[in-house]
Design a protein around this motif. Sequence first.
Motif, PDB file in Angstrom:
ATOM      1  N   UNK A  95       0.816  -1.209   0.000  1.00  0.00           N
ATOM      2  CA  UNK A  95       0.000   0.000   0.000  1.00  0.00           C
ATOM      3  C   UNK A  95       0.850   1.260   0.000  1.00  0.00           C
ATOM      4  N   UNK A  96       1.946   1.239   0.744  1.00  0.00           N
ATOM      5  CA  UNK A  96       2.839   2.392   0.796  1.00  0.00           C
ATOM      6  C   UNK A  96       3.535   2.652  -0.526  1.00  0.00           C
ATOM      7  N   UNK A  97       3.963   1.597  -1.195  1.00  0.00           N
ATOM      8  CA  UNK A  97       4.588   1.766  -2.512  1.00  0.00           C
ATOM      9  C   UNK A  97       3.575   2.323  -3.513  1.00  0.00           C
ATOM     10  N   UNK A  98       2.332   1.849  -3.425  1.00  0.00           N
ATOM     11  CA  UNK A  98       1.268   2.372  -4.300  1.00  0.00           C
ATOM     12  C   UNK A  98       0.995   3.838  -3.973  1.00  0.00           C
ATOM     13  N   UNK A  99       0.973   4.169  -2.664  1.00  0.00           N
ATOM     14  CA  UNK A  99       0.772   5.563  -2.262  1.00  0.00           C
ATOM     15  C   UNK A  99       1.863   6.449  -2.849  1.00  0.00           C
ATOM     16  N   UNK A 100       3.097   5.990  -2.778  1.00  0.00           N
ATOM     17  CA  UNK A 100       4.237   6.760  -3.286  1.00  0.00           C
ATOM     18  C   UNK A 100       4.092   7.026  -4.784  1.00  0.00           C
ATOM     19  N   UNK A 101       3.749   5.996  -5.547  1.00  0.00           N
ATOM     20  CA  UNK A 101       3.545   6.189  -6.989  1.00  0.00           C
ATOM     21  C   UNK A 101       2.381   7.136  -7.259  1.00  0.00           C
ATOM     22  N   UNK A 102       1.294   6.972  -6.504  1.00  0.00           N
ATOM     23  CA  UNK A 102       0.121   7.825  -6.705  1.00  0.00           C
ATOM     24  C   UNK A 102       0.443   9.279  -6.377  1.00  0.00           C
ATOM     25  N   UNK A 103       1.155   9.509  -5.297  1.00  0.00           N
ATOM     26  CA  UNK A 103       1.525  10.874  -4.918  1.00  0.00           C
ATOM     27  C   UNK A 103       2.402  11.516  -5.993  1.00  0.00           C
ATOM     28  N   UNK A 104       3.339  10.753  -6.507  1.00  0.00           N
ATOM     29  CA  UNK A 104       4.197  11.259  -7.587  1.00  0.00           C
ATOM     30  C   UNK A 104       3.371  11.550  -8.839  1.00  0.00           C
ATOM     31  N   UNK A 105       2.436  10.661  -9.139  1.00  0.00           N
ATOM     32  CA  UNK A 105       1.589  10.851 -10.324  1.00  0.00           C
ATOM     33  C   UNK A 105       0.714  12.098 -10.164  1.00  0.00           C
ATOM     34  N   UNK A 106       0.172  12.297  -8.970  1.00  0.00           N
ATOM     35  CA  UNK A 106      -0.655  13.490  -8.710  1.00  0.00           C
ATOM     36  C   UNK A 106       0.164  14.767  -8.908  1.00  0.00           C
ATOM     37  N   UNK A 107       1.421  14.738  -8.526  1.00  0.00           N
ATOM     38  CA  UNK A 107       2.265  15.930  -8.603  1.00  0.00           C
ATOM     39  C   UNK A 107       2.864  16.160  -9.985  1.00  0.00           C
ATOM     40  N   UNK A 108       3.283  15.061 -10.639  1.00  0.00           N
ATOM     41  CA  UNK A 108       4.058  15.248 -11.877  1.00  0.00           C
ATOM     42  C   UNK A 108       3.605  14.389 -13.050  1.00  0.00           C
ATOM     43  N   UNK A 109       2.584  13.546 -12.833  1.00  0.00           N
ATOM     44  CA  UNK A 109       2.118  12.689 -13.925  1.00  0.00           C
ATOM     45  C   UNK A 109       3.054  11.522 -14.209  1.00  0.00           C
ATOM     46  N   UNK A 110       3.918  11.188 -13.227  1.00  0.00           N
ATOM     47  CA  UNK A 110       4.892  10.106 -13.402  1.00  0.00           C
ATOM     48  C   UNK A 110       4.932   9.246 -12.145  1.00  0.00           C
ATOM     49  N   UNK A 111       5.413   8.009 -12.306  1.00  0.00           N
ATOM     50  CA  UNK A 111       5.641   7.155 -11.142  1.00  0.00           C
ATOM     51  C   UNK A 111       6.890   7.641 -10.410  1.00  0.00           C
ATOM     52  N   UNK A 112       7.104   7.119  -9.213  1.00  0.00           N
ATOM     53  CA  UNK A 112       8.291   7.470  -8.437  1.00  0.00           C
ATOM     54  C   UNK A 112       9.558   7.194  -9.239  1.00  0.00           C
ATOM     55  N   UNK A 113       9.605   6.058  -9.914  1.00  0.00           N
ATOM     56  CA  UNK A 113      10.789   5.709 -10.700  1.00  0.00           C
ATOM     57  C   UNK A 113      11.008   6.665 -11.869  1.00  0.00           C
ATOM     58  N   UNK A 114       9.936   7.164 -12.452  1.00  0.00           N
ATOM     59  CA  UNK A 114      10.045   8.056 -13.606  1.00  0.00           C
ATOM     60  C   UNK A 114      10.375   9.489 -13.209  1.00  0.00           C
ATOM     61  N   UNK A 115      10.177   9.833 -11.954  1.00  0.00           N
ATOM     62  CA  UNK A 115      10.422  11.197 -11.482  1.00  0.00           C
ATOM     63  C   UNK A 115      11.907  11.531 -11.480  1.00  0.00           C
ATOM     64  N   UNK A 116      12.185  12.810 -11.585  1.00  0.00           N
ATOM     65  CA  UNK A 116      13.564  13.284 -11.471  1.00  0.00           C
ATOM     66  C   UNK A 116      13.989  13.215 -10.008  1.00  0.00           C
ATOM     67  N   UNK A 117      15.280  13.394  -9.780  1.00  0.00           N
ATOM     68  CA  UNK A 117      15.787  13.401  -8.406  1.00  0.00           C
ATOM     69  C   UNK A 117      15.104  14.462  -7.560  1.00  0.00           C
ATOM     70  N   UNK A 118      14.933  15.639  -8.120  1.00  0.00           N
ATOM     71  CA  UNK A 118      14.315  16.731  -7.351  1.00  0.00           C
ATOM     72  C   UNK A 118      12.841  16.449  -7.085  1.00  0.00           C
ATOM     73  N   UNK A 119      12.131  15.831  -8.012  1.00  0.00           N
ATOM     74  CA  UNK A 119      10.724  15.475  -7.786  1.00  0.00           C
ATOM     75  C   UNK A 119      10.608  14.407  -6.693  1.00  0.00           C
ATOM     76  N   UNK A 120      11.504  13.426  -6.718  1.00  0.00           N
ATOM     77  CA  UNK A 120      11.511  12.400  -5.666  1.00  0.00           C
ATOM     78  C   UNK A 120      11.787  13.031  -4.309  1.00  0.00           C
TER      79      UNK A 120
END
Length: 195
Positions: A95-120
């Motif tokens: 659930x936490x890993x899914x939350x992390x991806x969802x939060x990144x997607x809400x902010x930048x339209x990308x998964x945590x892995x796809x985000x830049x260092x600064x976005x992460x």
Amino acid sequence: MKRREAVGTMALASLAAAYRWTPAEAQRVAKLVRESVTPYAPTFFTAHEWETVKVLADLVIPRDERSGSATDAAVPEFMDFMMGDRPDGQVPMRGGLAWLDNECYERSGKTFLQCSESERSAVLDDIAWPKKAKPEHTQGVAFFNMFRDLTASGFWTSKIGVTDLDYQGNTFVAEWKGCPDAALRKLGVTYEGTE
């Protein structure tokens, strides 16, 4: 105290409290994972989760001039093994890993892995400090606390982690001369009758 030292100090205590594992269980699991000869194939994590865990673990404990990173110490393998051994951690982890991806997607339209260092970093800064976190990040804070504790436990029960701590346990001392002077000065104390 540096971040690495602080996390190391909390590692075994937080693991035992969060998952009801004894330090001996954590060390046994870490040893089994590290001694594996064949390349590790995760049994709990999906391929995407596995890659996320590896990146996130190395953000918690990166490689530095003193020692290797969390992945160098086989922390992701330790986590995968622990998820199989302790099913009560599976839902919070997944659930936490899914939350992390969802939060990144809400902010930048990308998964945590796809985000830049600064976005992460922006996402992690919002969940890494529980007292500063906004109420809407409660789930992320709970996940990151659990993840950080597992990372620390896996790292500081590994050979790399024990070396990083410069642990000298069970070392024969021919003559105990007391606490070193530098340590006494740092603590602001002296032995009675000396100065």
